[in-house]
Design a protein around this motif. Structure first.
Motif, short mmCIF file in Angstrom:
data_model
loop_
_atom_site.label_atom_id
_atom_site.label_comp_id
_atom_site.label_asym_id
_atom_site.label_seq_id
_atom_site.Cartn_x
_atom_site.Cartn_y
_atom_site.Cartn_z
N MET A 142 0.87 -1.44 0.32
CA MET A 142 0.00 0.10 0.24
C MET A 142 0.80 1.57 -0.41
O MET A 142 0.13 2.06 -1.09
CB MET A 142 -1.49 -0.41 1.48
CG MET A 142 -0.16 -0.09 2.60
SD MET A 142 0.61 -1.87 2.41
CE MET A 142 -1.44 -2.67 3.30
N GLY A 143 1.47 1.34 0.42
CA GLY A 143 2.28 1.78 0.77
C GLY A 143 3.17 2.60 -0.91
O GLY A 143 3.51 3.98 -0.96
N ARG A 144 3.63 1.92 -1.60
CA ARG A 144 4.35 1.69 -2.75
C ARG A 144 3.23 2.32 -3.57
O ARG A 144 3.76 3.32 -4.28
CB ARG A 144 4.79 0.34 -2.73
CG ARG A 144 6.59 0.06 -2.74
CD ARG A 144 6.99 -0.34 -3.26
NE ARG A 144 7.17 -1.47 -3.17
CZ ARG A 144 7.13 -2.70 -2.05
NH1 ARG A 144 7.87 -2.72 -1.37
NH2 ARG A 144 6.65 -4.33 -2.16
N THR A 145 2.07 2.34 -3.45
CA THR A 145 1.01 2.19 -4.17
C THR A 145 0.68 3.73 -4.55
O THR A 145 0.17 4.43 -5.22
CB THR A 145 -0.22 1.23 -4.03
OG1 THR A 145 0.42 0.37 -3.91
CG2 THR A 145 -1.03 1.35 -4.76
N VAL A 146 0.50 3.97 -2.99
CA VAL A 146 0.56 5.80 -2.77
C VAL A 146 1.29 5.85 -3.31
O VAL A 146 1.30 7.70 -3.77
CB VAL A 146 0.05 6.09 -1.15
CG1 VAL A 146 -1.64 4.94 -1.65
CG2 VAL A 146 0.85 5.42 -0.54
N LEU A 147 3.20 6.10 -2.52
CA LEU A 147 3.35 6.83 -3.27
C LEU A 147 3.84 6.68 -4.86
O LEU A 147 4.10 8.26 -5.53
CB LEU A 147 5.37 6.11 -2.84
CG LEU A 147 5.82 6.63 -1.79
CD1 LEU A 147 7.72 5.63 -1.57
CD2 LEU A 147 6.04 7.91 -2.28
N SER A 148 3.90 5.88 -5.40
CA SER A 148 3.24 6.07 -7.08
C SER A 148 2.23 6.33 -7.67
O SER A 148 2.35 7.09 -8.81
CB SER A 148 3.17 4.48 -7.40
OG SER A 148 2.07 4.39 -7.67
N GLY A 149 1.64 7.42 -7.20
CA GLY A 149 0.62 8.48 -7.52
C GLY A 149 2.24 10.37 -7.48
O GLY A 149 0.89 10.99 -8.29
N HIS A 213 -5.16 16.73 -6.90
CA HIS A 213 -4.61 17.93 -6.18
C HIS A 213 -4.78 16.93 -4.37
O HIS A 213 -4.66 18.22 -3.01
CB HIS A 213 -5.17 19.29 -6.19
CG HIS A 213 -7.23 18.87 -5.29
ND1 HIS A 213 -7.67 18.35 -6.43
CD2 HIS A 213 -7.90 18.81 -4.61
CE1 HIS A 213 -8.85 18.63 -6.49
NE2 HIS A 213 -8.71 18.22 -5.25
N LEU A 214 -5.57 15.50 -4.69
CA LEU A 214 -5.71 15.35 -3.44
C LEU A 214 -4.27 13.93 -3.27
O LEU A 214 -3.82 13.78 -4.28
CB LEU A 214 -6.89 14.79 -3.44
CG LEU A 214 -7.96 14.99 -3.46
CD1 LEU A 214 -9.42 14.31 -3.83
CD2 LEU A 214 -8.07 16.44 -2.51
N ALA A 215 -4.22 13.81 -1.84
CA ALA A 215 -3.17 12.60 -1.42
C ALA A 215 -3.62 11.09 -2.17
O ALA A 215 -4.89 10.66 -2.43
CB ALA A 215 -3.71 12.54 0.10
N PRO A 216 -2.53 10.66 -2.92
CA PRO A 216 -2.75 9.71 -3.70
C PRO A 216 -3.52 8.22 -2.91
O PRO A 216 -2.84 8.28 -0.68
CB PRO A 216 -1.56 9.30 -3.21
CG PRO A 216 -0.69 10.42 -4.06
CD PRO A 216 -1.17 10.88 -2.72
N ALA A 217 -4.32 7.43 -2.95
CA ALA A 217 -4.97 7.05 -1.90
C ALA A 217 -4.61 5.11 -2.78
O ALA A 217 -4.17 5.59 -4.43
CB ALA A 217 -6.04 7.02 -2.48
N ALA A 218 -4.88 4.35 -2.03
CA ALA A 218 -4.88 2.84 -2.31
C ALA A 218 -6.12 2.05 -1.37
O ALA A 218 -5.70 2.10 -0.15
CB ALA A 218 -3.81 2.43 -2.03
N LEU A 219 -6.43 1.10 -2.26
CA LEU A 219 -7.25 0.41 -1.29
C LEU A 219 -6.47 -1.38 -1.10
O LEU A 219 -5.32 -1.78 -2.50
CB LEU A 219 -8.37 -0.39 -2.56
CG LEU A 219 -9.31 -1.14 -1.67
CD1 LEU A 219 -10.73 -1.32 -2.29
CD2 LEU A 219 -9.31 -2.09 -1.97
#
Length: 253
Positions: A142-149, A213-219
């Motif tokens: 989940m961390g690398r996925t939100v980072l990818s945004g 403009h919003l924080a990247p999110a992941a499921l």
């Protein structure tokens, strides 16, 4: 990004004092709080008394302090202001029921992924996730996925500046590998982590499309290694997670 001259040091210190309280340290006296923060005792005393007066801390017998329920208003104000939490509730429960595993929605918070929605499985050996908990980005799906945004330049800066301790013998700590992996996740929209943060735990995460403009999110879906293979996470579970992420994105409009 704000420079040091733009920051109010006293506000920063107040939140640092609040942050040292937690499950492992539910109560702290003046000496313990000073040791945990690294601040002078006289400074910590003023912050503790101020936070007590504001209703965020309660004084206990022996001149120790603990958090008061008022601290929850900060969390609920955030959850109420971001429609992601509300939009993810039903899809998370449905995904948990389909997979039989614990599911969560996370958003990028500095160099961590913060849980803003959880649906825990009730089966034996299930992974327990906690609302508001934060996990490091470099060694979690989940961390690398939100980072990818984030733009690649910001990814590289965050990874280089963040501590990268080794939690297991599978924890990735090499900067170049992590940056390259995040770039791969940015292209395909998902990632898998296999016992990188904790032995016995695997997880898959998929990106939730959001405005820039919003924080990247992941499921994400987290499962014990004894019950879920990497192949199953990459295939069946990932497919279900992506369908759920699409439903959340559609609800957000």
């Amino acid at each position: 990004m704000a420079t040091e001259r733009d920051q109010v040091r006293s506000v920063q210190r107040a939140f640092e004092v609040l942050a040292v309280f937690g499950p492992d340290r539910p109560t702290l006296n003046l000496r313990q709080a000073a040791e945990a923060t690294g601040f002078d005792r006289a400074v910590v005393r003023r912050y503790l008394l101020t936070l007590e007066q504001l209703g965020y801390l309660a004084r206990m017998p022996g001149d120790s302090f603990r958090l008061r329920p008022k601290i929850l208003t900060l969390a609920w104000n955030y959850l109420g202001s971001d429609p992601l939490a509300a939009a993810s509730e039903q899809p998370l429960r449905a995904l948990r029921d389909e997979t039989g595993e614990s599911c969560a929605v996370t958003v990028l918070s500095g160099a961590t992924a913060c849980f803003v929605g959880v649906a825990n499985a009730e089966t034996g050996l299930s992974i327990r996730l906690t609302l508001g908990n934060e996990l490091p980005c470099y060694c979690t799906a989940m961390g690398r996925t939100v980072l990818s945004g984030l733009p690649s330049e910001q990814v590289a800066e965050l990874v280089r500046q963040s501590p990268r301790p080794r939690h297991t013998n599978r924890t990735p700590t090499e900067v170049d590998w992590i940056i390259e992996r995040v770039a791969t996740v940015a292209e395909r929209g998902w990632d898998v982590a296999d016992e990188e943060l904790e032995i016995g735990v695997r997880s898959v995460a998929v990106r939730i499309p959001r405005p820039a403009h919003l924080a990247p999110a992941a499921l994400s879906v987290s499962a014990p290694t004894a019950r879920c293979s990497v192949a199953d996470l990459r295939g069946r579970v990932r497919g279900l997670a992506q369908e759920s992420a699409e439903r959340i994105a559609a609800d957000l409009g």
